[in-house]
Every structure is written in structure tokens, then in C-alpha cells.
Design an enzyme around this catalytic site. Structure first.
Site, mmCIF file in Angstrom:
data_model
loop_
_atom_site.group_PDB
_atom_site.id
_atom_site.type_symbol
_atom_site.label_atom_id
_atom_site.label_comp_id
_atom_site.label_asym_id
_atom_site.label_seq_id
_atom_site.Cartn_x
_atom_site.Cartn_y
_atom_site.Cartn_z
ATOM 1 N N GLU A 1 -12.209 -29.075 -15.184
ATOM 2 C CA GLU A 1 -12.503 -29.889 -16.363
ATOM 3 C C GLU A 1 -11.231 -30.375 -17.036
ATOM 4 O OE1 GLU A 1 -16.663 -27.630 -17.632
ATOM 5 O OE2 GLU A 1 -14.782 -27.072 -18.603
ATOM 6 N N LYS B 1 -14.615 -34.103 -14.409
ATOM 7 C CA LYS B 1 -15.384 -33.403 -15.435
ATOM 8 C C LYS B 1 -14.736 -33.512 -16.810
ATOM 9 C CE LYS B 1 -17.648 -29.688 -12.805
ATOM 10 N NZ LYS B 1 -17.803 -28.216 -12.723
ATOM 11 N N HIS C 1 -19.028 -27.233 -27.178
ATOM 12 C CA HIS C 1 -20.005 -27.442 -28.255
ATOM 13 C C HIS C 1 -20.011 -26.350 -29.314
ATOM 14 C CE1 HIS C 1 -22.665 -24.394 -26.444
ATOM 15 N NE2 HIS C 1 -22.259 -24.894 -25.284
ATOM 16 N N GLU D 1 -24.574 -32.416 -15.310
ATOM 17 C CA GLU D 1 -24.487 -31.177 -14.542
ATOM 18 C C GLU D 1 -24.949 -30.028 -15.422
ATOM 19 O OE1 GLU D 1 -21.013 -30.324 -11.838
ATOM 20 O OE2 GLU D 1 -20.720 -28.706 -13.272
ATOM 21 N N ASN D 2 -25.632 -29.049 -14.820
ATOM 22 C CA ASN D 2 -26.093 -27.909 -15.602
ATOM 23 C C ASN D 2 -24.974 -26.902 -15.828
ATOM 24 O OD1 ASN D 2 -26.414 -27.260 -12.684
ATOM 25 N ND2 ASN D 2 -26.986 -25.263 -13.493
#
Length: 337
Positions: free
Chosen positions: A150, A230, A235, A315-316
């Protein structure tokens, strides 16, 4: 929209007691707790159907290729691929890692080569080795050389609980400190120095991402493959005014400042897709003490993508994904992509 279903260890194949990878008789994927899914453009639940344009991918096991360049569990993987093809999945994913710090992008530290020159050698070698498969078997290359692939700093270690701390700024490397000392000062995040520091910290990451995507796009430009990367869904603590978890991860995003338009801009400039992990998350399933809002953050990132015409791949994050919830999330977010 494209969707990837992966677990922390990717899909597991080859053991009789691992019924979670694919059980066609029970119509299950990855886990016995998953409810129901229908592929090839249709999703089903409670005898209702929704037509979708989504393409679904799953992750191969991380140990699918051995250190000796042979395929592990070859017969089981072959059977699994046939099963995936029968139910209409678009394809599979297999990660390959090279770990280098972003601070060596332009420094001669590896056999008189910069980090970017090493990346280029690797990408050129990959292209040469797999050129017969480009555009047919290999259709997308995800470039991600930071933690978990990421675009972020390793500001938070892996956590055993759902609630993470705000993380720590990752600028104690001697090269980062040397650059920062040129502007040494102090102050809170809302002071002029705070603005300087957060802009500098974020721009180091963004510049690295821009250089690497530009390089990958140049290497694979004529190979009929797309390039993606990614962008993490940081969050936790999103409902705080300062968005501290995003700040330490390298995203200068707050209630008063949009930190994702600049990212979407360099993705658009390099004609790259954004892979967004966490499309299975919803606010109602987050602990209140984390001040989390994955839905608001997803919406903010997707708005930036829409503003710059950048395609977003979902994506999960959960190891176990309930398809009922996943379907709701796709229905909620797909029209804005």
C-alpha cells in the site's frame, strides 16, 4: 468495477480440511460462513438477482510458488483454477515482493545504483521473462512496494485488536532526518510549522509513488496490461478533526484539507488504477472508541477518483467476508466509480 476477494494469507488450496477455498457443492468461497454469491456479472441473495458489471478476482496462496521457482500444490491449484473458471471468476492474483525504503529512491546505495534504478531493472526483467503472457494471461500489474503493498508509511504495527492507535511518524531514518533538519522548528499540526512538516512528510510519500508509477507505466506501456496500486483505507480516528492515523501514514487529510486529490492526480497522470482495500467495511461494525468511519473515507477517496477519472478496484479487508454485506457495499459505492 473490479473486486478482489483475499484473506490475510490469500486463498488456501490443497488440504482436505481447508474447505474454505472453494466448495462448489455448498456454493461457498473462502469460508463456510460466507452466505451466497453468484459470479459472471450476477449476484444473488434470498432468491433475488442484481445485474452487475463487476469483475471478481481471488488471491492465490502466498506459497504457491517456491523459492526454487516451482509450483507448490500444483495439482490442487490446477483443480482450483478450473473450479474458478467454471463459476465465472475473471482471474487470480499472486503477489511478489521487493522491499526498499522510499528514502533511497534517488540515492546511490545499492551497488552504485539508486532505488529507482533497481526497481527499473526488476520491472524490465519481469517484462522480458513474461512477455509471452502480457495482455493475455497477465492483464494487470499492481505496483506496491510499501507495507502490505500500500501507498503509506509503516506508521502502525500489526495489531491484535480492531482498534489501532494513531501511529507514529516515520522520519527517523538518517536521510529523512538530514532533510528535515534543514527546516527544523516546532509547533502543533495547526501552526505554520505543523503545516510545513505534514506537507513535507506527505510529499515524500507522494513523490515516491509518482516516481514508481511513472516508471512502471513507462516499462509496461506497450504490453497491453494495466498498472494499479493500493491506497490504504486508514479509517481509524477519521472522525477526529486532525485525522491522526492518516497523518502518520502519510496522508495530509483533515476536516479542512483534502489529502486525496493530489494522490488521484498522479494516478491519473500515469494512467493507473487505484486498488482500495476495505470495500467490505461499514461504519456500524466499527467500535465506537475508534472514532472510525470507513464509509466516509471511501466516499472521499472515490470522489477524488471521480474528479480525476481514475478507476477504483475494490478489495476486502476481512478474512471472512459476508457476501450479503459485501453486496450492499458494492451497490452503495459502484455508481460513483
Amino acid at each position: 468495477m473490479e473486486i478482489s476477494l483475499v484473506s490475510c494469507s490469500q486463498a488456501k488450496i490443497g488440504k482436505n480440511d481447508e474447505s474454505g477455498f472453494f466448495n462448489l457443492m455448498n456454493n461457498q468461497v473462502f469460508s463456510n460462513k460466507i452466505d451466497r454469491i453468484c459470479f459472471d456479472g450476477l449476484m444473488m441473495n434470498n432468491n433475488k438477482r442484481w445485474r452487475r458489471s463487476s469483475k471478481l478476482y481471488v488471491g492465490l496462496p502466498l506459497d504457491g510458488v517456491s523459492d526454487c521457482n516451482s509450483v507448490n500444490h500444483a495439482r490442487a491449484i490446477a483443480a482450483g483454477l478450473k473450479a474458478l473458471n467454471l463459476v465465472g471468476l475473471e482471474g487470480v492474483e499472486l503477489p511478489i515482493w521487493v522491499c526498499l525504503s522510499l528514502v533511497v529512491d534517488e540515492l546511490l546505495v545499492l551497488n552504485v545504483k539508486t532505488g529507482m534504478q533497481v526497481y527499473q531493472d526488476f520491472l524490465e526483467s519481469f517484462k522480458s521473462s513474461f512477455s509471452p503472457f502480457m495482455g493475455s494471461t497477465i492483464t494487470d500489474i499492481s505496483v506496491g512496494l510499501e507495507p502490505n503493498g500500500e501507498l503509506r508509511y509503516p506508521s502502525n504495527p500489526p495489531a491484535s485488536t480492531q482498534v489501532l492507535g494513531v501511529g507514529e511518524f516515520q522520519c527517523f531514518d538518517k536521510h529523512m532526518l538530514g532533510h528535515l533538519k534543514l527546516h527544523e522548528n516546532g509547533g502543533s499540526w495547526q501552526t505554520p510549522y505543523g503545516d510545513f512538516f505534514l506537507s513535507w512528510y506527505s510529499n515524500q510519500l507522494i513523490s515516491h509513488g509518482d516516481r514508481l508509477l511513472s516508471l512502471a507505466s513507462s516499462v509496461f506501456r506497450n504490453n497491453l496490461v494495466t498498472v494499479s496500486r493500493k491506497v490504504p483505507l486508514v479509517h481509524n480516528w477519521y472522525k477526529f478533526q486532525s485525522h491522526p492515523s492518516e497523518m502518520t501514514a502519510g496522508f495530509y487529510n483533515s476536516d479542512s484539507r483534502d489529502g486525496y486529490n493530489q494522490i488521484a492526480d498522479f494516478f491519473a497522470k500515469n494512467s493507473c488504477k487505484i486498488i482500495l482495500p476495505g470495500m467490505d467495511l461499514s461504519d456500524e461494525h466499527q467500535p465506537s472508541v475508534s472514532y472510525s468511519s470507513p464509509e466516509l473515507l471511501i466516499s472521499r477517496i472515490q470522489t477524488a477518483c471521480q474528479n480525476h477519472n481514475v478507476q477504483c478496484i475494490g478489495e476486502n479487508l476481512s478474512i471472512v467476508v459476508k457476501i450479503v454485506r459485501f453486496t450492499v457495499q458494492i451497490a452503495r459505492y459502484e455508481p460513483t466509480i
